[in-house]
Design a protein around this motif. Structure first.
Motif, PDB file in Angstrom:
ATOM      1  N   TYR A 160       0.843  -1.056   0.049  1.00  0.00           N
ATOM      2  CA  TYR A 160       0.197   0.171  -0.153  1.00  0.00           C
ATOM      3  C   TYR A 160       0.854   1.293   0.108  1.00  0.00           C
ATOM      4  O   TYR A 160       0.356   2.198   0.270  1.00  0.00           O
ATOM      5  N   ASN A 182      -7.584  -8.542   9.843  1.00  0.00           N
ATOM      6  CA  ASN A 182      -6.207  -8.368   9.023  1.00  0.00           C
ATOM      7  C   ASN A 182      -6.333  -7.119   8.069  1.00  0.00           C
ATOM      8  O   ASN A 182      -5.381  -6.298   8.137  1.00  0.00           O
ATOM      9  N   ARG A 236      -6.157  -4.197  10.470  1.00  0.00           N
ATOM     10  CA  ARG A 236      -4.828  -3.750  10.850  1.00  0.00           C
ATOM     11  C   ARG A 236      -3.949  -3.243   9.770  1.00  0.00           C
ATOM     12  O   ARG A 236      -3.240  -2.274  10.101  1.00  0.00           O
ATOM     13  N   ASN A 237      -4.000  -3.650   8.682  1.00  0.00           N
ATOM     14  CA  ASN A 237      -3.208  -3.012   7.505  1.00  0.00           C
ATOM     15  C   ASN A 237      -3.683  -1.766   7.294  1.00  0.00           C
ATOM     16  O   ASN A 237      -2.924  -0.759   6.857  1.00  0.00           O
ATOM     17  N   TYR A 238      -5.289  -1.496   7.141  1.00  0.00           N
ATOM     18  CA  TYR A 238      -5.672  -0.358   6.852  1.00  0.00           C
ATOM     19  C   TYR A 238      -5.163   0.739   7.828  1.00  0.00           C
ATOM     20  O   TYR A 238      -4.927   1.966   7.670  1.00  0.00           O
ATOM     21  N   GLU A 266      -2.011   2.166   7.529  1.00  0.00           N
ATOM     22  CA  GLU A 266      -1.747   3.421   6.330  1.00  0.00           C
ATOM     23  C   GLU A 266      -2.066   4.706   7.166  1.00  0.00           C
ATOM     24  O   GLU A 266      -1.545   5.673   6.774  1.00  0.00           O
ATOM     25  N   TRP A 305       0.264  -3.468  17.239  1.00  0.00           N
ATOM     26  CA  TRP A 305      -1.006  -3.918  17.082  1.00  0.00           C
ATOM     27  C   TRP A 305      -1.391  -4.634  18.161  1.00  0.00           C
ATOM     28  O   TRP A 305      -0.969  -5.365  19.098  1.00  0.00           O
ATOM     29  N   ASN A 344       7.475  -4.499   4.033  1.00  0.00           N
ATOM     30  CA  ASN A 344       6.084  -4.885   3.584  1.00  0.00           C
ATOM     31  C   ASN A 344       5.710  -5.815   4.594  1.00  0.00           C
ATOM     32  O   ASN A 344       4.967  -6.993   3.819  1.00  0.00           O
ATOM     33  N   MET A 361       3.102  -6.881   5.964  1.00  0.00           N
ATOM     34  CA  MET A 361       1.675  -6.670   6.310  1.00  0.00           C
ATOM     35  C   MET A 361       0.960  -7.904   6.601  1.00  0.00           C
ATOM     36  O   MET A 361       1.545  -9.131   6.627  1.00  0.00           O
ATOM     37  N   GLU A 401      -4.270 -10.759   4.258  1.00  0.00           N
ATOM     38  CA  GLU A 401      -5.803 -10.499   4.583  1.00  0.00           C
ATOM     39  C   GLU A 401      -6.610 -11.562   3.965  1.00  0.00           C
ATOM     40  O   GLU A 401      -7.832 -11.651   3.991  1.00  0.00           O
TER      41      GLU A 401
END
Length: 328
Positions: free
Chosen positions: A5, A85, A88-90, A93, A102, A182, A184, A187
Motif C-alpha cells: 500500500y 487483518n 490492521r493493515n488499513y 496506513e 497491534w 512490507n 503486512m 488478508e
C-alpha cells in the motif's frame, strides 16, 4: 494475499501508534482503551478500525474520541476484505508513529508496556521487542502468567515448533522495519494470521528485544475468538502453515520442514475425526503425500483411519500409529 500500500515512513519523535481492529466489542473495548489512556508513556495515538460492528461499538469509541484526542475511529472501507487483518493493515496506513503496536479490542495493556518496550528498542538496534503476557477471565482479580520462552538461538525453527511463543499484542515494532519490508498481515487468512506474519519476520530477522515482564493481559472468555476451533478456523491455521511452507520451501532446514509436516499431520487427523474428508484429502494431496518421513505403511494407516471413520465412526487406532515426533 499481500498488497503493497506504499506506506509513508514518517519521522515523528517516538510516537507510538496502537492499532486495534474491532468487531462487536462494545462491552469490552472501553476497558481496553482505559488501559491505553493510563500508559506511563504518553506520546501515543490509538487507531480503532471498526470491521462493520452491529452493536454500540461506534458510539462507545466515539465517546472516547470526544474526550481523548489521541484516540481515533475509522471504519474499514467496503473495498477492503472483511476481517481483522484488513483492519490492521488499513490502520497502519493512517498511523504516524515511529513505533507500531497491534492490539486486540478485548485485551488490556499493563501501564508500563509502551515505556518498557521503547526502552528496550532505544537502547539497542533491534527492529522489534516482545514481552510476556498474563491471561485472565472476566476480570484482573484472576490472572495467570502465560509464560512462554521468548529467547532462542534459532528463532524461526523454535517458533515453528512452539518452543518460543508470543501473541499479536506482545510485539512493539519499529515502523520503518514494518514498512521497508512490507510486513503486512495476510488478508486472506481469518485465523493464524499473526503466527504467519511472525514466522515470516523470524525467517528474515533473528535479533529482537526481549522484556521478561508480563506487560499484556490477554482475555479468555466464552466468545473470545481464541477459544474453541471450528473447522473453518482450523482450516485457516492449516493455511497459515502451508503459506510458510510454500514461501520458504527451498530454504527450509530439515528441522523446520519436520515441524511443519507435524502440523500438517495434526490438521489431517483433526479433519478426519471431524469427518471433513474433503479438507483432509487436500492436506494429504498437497503436503503429506510428499513428506519423505512418511512411508507406505504410514499412508496405509492414514487411509484406513479415513475409511473406518467414514463407515464405522472410529479410526483413531489407525491414525495414532502415524507420528512424526520421533523425527528430528
Amino acid at each position: 494475499m499481500f498488497v503493497n500500500y506504499k506506506l509513508p515512513i514518517l519521522n515523528i519523535n517516538s510516537l507510538v501508534s496502537i492499532i486495534i481492529p474491532n468487531y462487536n466489542r462494545a462491552s469490552l473495548i472501553g476497558e481496553t482503551l482505559d488501559s491505553i489512556i493510563i500508559q506511563s508513556y504518553t506520546n501515543w495515538e490509538c487507531l480503532v478500525i471498526d470491521d462493520g460492528s452491529s452493536d454500540d461499538s461506534e458510539n462507545i469509541v466515539k465517546g472516547y474520541t470526544e474526550k481523548e484526542s489521541r484516540i481515533q475511529f475509522y471504519k474499514r472501507p467496503d473495498n477492503r476484505p472483511k476481517g481483522a487483518n484488513a483492519c490492521r493493515n488499513y490502520g497502519l496506513e493512517f498511523s504516524k508513529g515511529v513505533y507500531i503496536n497491534w492490539f486486540d479490542s478485548d485485551d488490556i495493556m499493563h501501564p508500563e508496556k509502551l515505556k518498557e518496550q521503547i526502552k528496550s528498542l532505544e537502547s539497542n538496534k533491534f527492529p522489534f521487542s516482545v514481552c510476556q503476557s498474563y491471561e485472565f477471565h472476566n476480570n484482573l482479580k484472576n490472572i495467570n502468567l502465560r509464560y512462554c520462552s521468548l529467547k532462542s538461538e534459532n528463532p524461526f525453527e523454535d517458533f515453528l515448533s512452539k518452543k518460543i511463543v508470543w501473541l499479536t499484542q506482545a510485539p512493539l515494532f519499529k515502523r520503518s522495519f514494518i514498512v521497508e519490508n512490507n510486513y503486512m498481515f495476510d488478508e486472506e487468512l481469518q485465523a493464524g494470521q499473526e503466527w504467519e506474519l511472525f514466522a515470516r519476520i523470524l525467517f528474515d530477522y533473528t535479533n529482537y528485544g526481549i522484556v521478561e515482564k508480563p506487560l499484556v493481559y490477554v482475555r479468555r472468555h466464552s466468545d473470545s475468538i481464541s477459544d474453541g476451533m471450528s473447522n473453518d478456523r482450523m482450516w485457516n491455521y492449516y493455511l497459515a502453515r502451508r503459506k510458510i511452507y510454500d514461501r520458504f520451501k527451498l530454504k527450509l532446514s530439515s528441522k523446520a520442514k519436520i515441524s511443519l509436516y507435524r502440523n500438517f499431520l495434526f490438521f489431517f487427523k483433526c479433519f478426519v475425526r471431524e469427518k471433513d474428508f474433503r479438507r483432509a484429502k487436500i492436506i494429504w494431496m498437497t503436503n503429506l503425500r510428499q513428506c519423505p518421513e512418511l512411508f507406505l505403511k504410514d499412508h496405509f494407516n492414514l487411509a484406513m483411519g479415513c475409511v473406518f471413520m467414514c463407515f464405522f465412526n472410529k479410526g483413531d487406532g489407525y491414525l495414532s500409529r502415524v507420528s512424526l515426533y520421533d523425527k528430528k
